[in-house]
Enzyme design. Structure first.
Site, PDB file in Angstrom:
ATOM      1  CE1 TYR A  64     -47.511   2.466 -68.424  1.00 34.58           C
ATOM      2  CE2 TYR A  64     -45.706   4.041 -68.380  1.00 34.58           C
ATOM      3  CZ  TYR A  64     -46.278   2.891 -68.892  1.00 34.58           C
ATOM      4  OH  TYR A  64     -45.622   2.176 -69.864  1.00 34.58           O
ATOM      5  N   GLY A 118     -39.465  -4.350 -69.816  1.00 34.25           N
ATOM      6  CA  GLY A 118     -39.803  -5.700 -69.357  1.00 34.25           C
ATOM      7  C   GLY A 118     -38.662  -6.683 -69.440  1.00 34.25           C
ATOM      8  CG  ASN A 140     -39.095 -12.312 -69.484  1.00 34.95           C
ATOM      9  OD1 ASN A 140     -37.937 -12.672 -69.719  1.00 34.95           O
ATOM     10  ND2 ASN A 140     -39.951 -12.025 -70.457  1.00 34.95           N
ATOM     11  CB  SER A 141     -43.570  -9.631 -65.246  1.00 36.88           C
ATOM     12  OG  SER A 141     -43.749 -10.982 -64.930  1.00 36.88           O
ATOM     13  N   GLY A 142     -40.364  -9.937 -63.505  1.00 37.56           N
ATOM     14  CA  GLY A 142     -39.799 -10.170 -62.183  1.00 37.56           C
ATOM     15  C   GLY A 142     -38.894 -11.367 -62.034  1.00 37.56           C
ATOM     16  CB  ILE A 143     -38.992 -14.821 -63.357  1.00 39.57           C
ATOM     17  CG1 ILE A 143     -38.476 -16.144 -62.798  1.00 39.57           C
ATOM     18  CG2 ILE A 143     -38.724 -14.673 -64.860  1.00 39.57           C
ATOM     19  CD1 ILE A 143     -39.233 -17.342 -63.273  1.00 39.57           C
ATOM     20  CG  LEU A 144     -35.131 -13.043 -66.539  1.00 42.25           C
ATOM     21  CD1 LEU A 144     -34.938 -12.480 -67.938  1.00 42.25           C
ATOM     22  CD2 LEU A 144     -34.218 -14.256 -66.333  1.00 42.25           C
ATOM     23  CB  ALA A 145     -35.646  -8.944 -60.678  1.00 36.14           C
ATOM     24  CE  LYS A 182     -45.515   3.642 -73.377  1.00 35.87           C
ATOM     25  NZ  LYS A 182     -44.951   4.349 -72.227  1.00 35.87           N
ATOM     26  CG  ASP A 235     -41.939   5.136 -71.776  1.00 36.61           C
ATOM     27  OD1 ASP A 235     -42.385   5.671 -72.815  1.00 36.61           O
ATOM     28  OD2 ASP A 235     -42.524   4.221 -71.168  1.00 36.61           O
TER      29      ASP A 235
END
Length: 352
Positions: A59, A243, A246-251, A89, A54
């Protein structure tokens, strides 16, 4: 889980791999990415069995499409075009910054060393058609499989949303997508957004095949199960999920809280508390939080692919290992029984 497992995309003949490659990071989102690192990341994704890629004009203001096209054209030396799925897109036209009247670049736009173009919103018939043709040229490809309407919605446009929505409806944006799909020029159409309400509205106006949804169905968020997922199921609209961290916190969880963000902003206390609880269960079952975040959403039958990025081969390989990690069924049942997952959430149990 197998990265190269496939699901059918909506009512189309396309099939997307379970794990797929998102390319915003390769274009310098927040951090610069050398050309060689970007090429190596895309090669690592291919070697891992990913066959859905994608991209978007936005980008890096064209940089992502150039880099993705360069690599995919190389793959065509030893693979058939039908072996992979490509999406880009519409909704923005890239215009030269050297033209009269061009706006100066916002240095806080998030892109490191982007191409010298100004993205201008245009969801009209002519805007969609021009954006599509421009993407073909930047990619150097004769065919794009999926065309997604990018960032339509109040989260992006605020009080101007009605104006841009009118371009899609009365201004012919949806009509352009329909013509491209009917002619076989593209195989599928959808939205690429980070909110569910606008997808619900679009499904009332137009026959979507899919939507690329960022961050709204994750280990932290499952409100989409109440209305959104059932509506997509009824209409046979597949979900491509981005995502998922969630932009990083779950990594990485709370083990390294420095610089953590949630939905590209500060982390609310309630989210911190929930992530700490997720961390504790992960520790109990010796499961990485990143692996759980990658694998959980794919269990939902409407989710056709998990789209993960990576700025270099190492990051792509880390995502691959996480997606393939064996997670005991007891882990998922524990999350659900402790109220950390929606009671109706499908669980990836029995997956090897």
């Amino acid at each position: 889980m197998k990265t190269n497992a496939r699901k059918q995309l909506g009512k189309t003949d396309l099939q997307t791999t379970a794990l797929s490659m998102g390319t915003a990071g390769l274009a310098g989102l927040y951090h610069g990415v050398p050309f060689d690192d970007a090429i190596a990341a895309l090669q690592a994704a291919w070697d891992a069995g990913m066959r859905y890629f994608d991209t978007a004009p936005y980008y890096g203001y064209g940089k992502s499409e150039h880099r993705v096209g360069h690599v995919l054209r190389n793959f065509l030396q030893y693979a058939e075009r039908s072996e992979f799925v490509l999406s880009t897109k519409v909704g923005r036209i890239l215009k030269s910054r050297s033209r009269p009247g061009a706006q100066p670049r916002d240095i806080n736009d998030g892109w490191n060393n982007p191409f010298p173009f100004e993205p201008v919103y245009d969801y009209s018939y002519s805007g969609v058609m021009r954006s599509f043709e421009d993407s073909l040229q930047r990619l150097g490809m004769a065919h794009i499989d999926i065309l997604l309407v990018h960032d339509i919605g109040s989260a992006t446009h605020g009080e101007l949303q009605a104006q841009y929505w009118q371009q899609l409806t009365g201004g012919g944006g949806f009509r352009a997508l329909d013509e491209l799909r009917r002619s076989g020029t593209i195989s599928a159409v959808g939205l690429g957004v980070n909110e569910t309400d606008v997808v619900m509205a679009a499904m009332q106006e137009f026959d979507l095949d899919c939507c690329l949804l960022a961050g709204r169905y994750t280990l932290l968020e499952q409100q989409a199960l109440d209305q959104f997922m059932p509506e997509c199921s009824q209409r046979k609209v597949s979900i491509l999920l981005g995502g998922i961290f969630n932009s990083g916190i779950l990594a990485k969880g709370m083990s390294d809280s420095k610089g953590l963000t949630y939905n590209y902003g500060p982390v609310p206390p309630a989210v911190i508390s929930r992530v700490k609880q997720l961390d504790a269960v992960c520790l109990e079952f010796d499961v990485s939080l990143a692996a759980a975040a990658l694998q959980f959403p794919y269990a939902h039958p409407q989710v056709a692919s998990i789209i993960a990025g990576g700025r270099n081969a190492q990051e792509v390989n880390e995502n691959t290992r996480s997606f393939r990690q064996l997670i005991p069924d007891e882990f998922w049942h524990a999350l659900q029984s402790r109220g950390l997952l929606h009671a109706a959430a499908p669980l990836p149990v029995g997956k090897k």
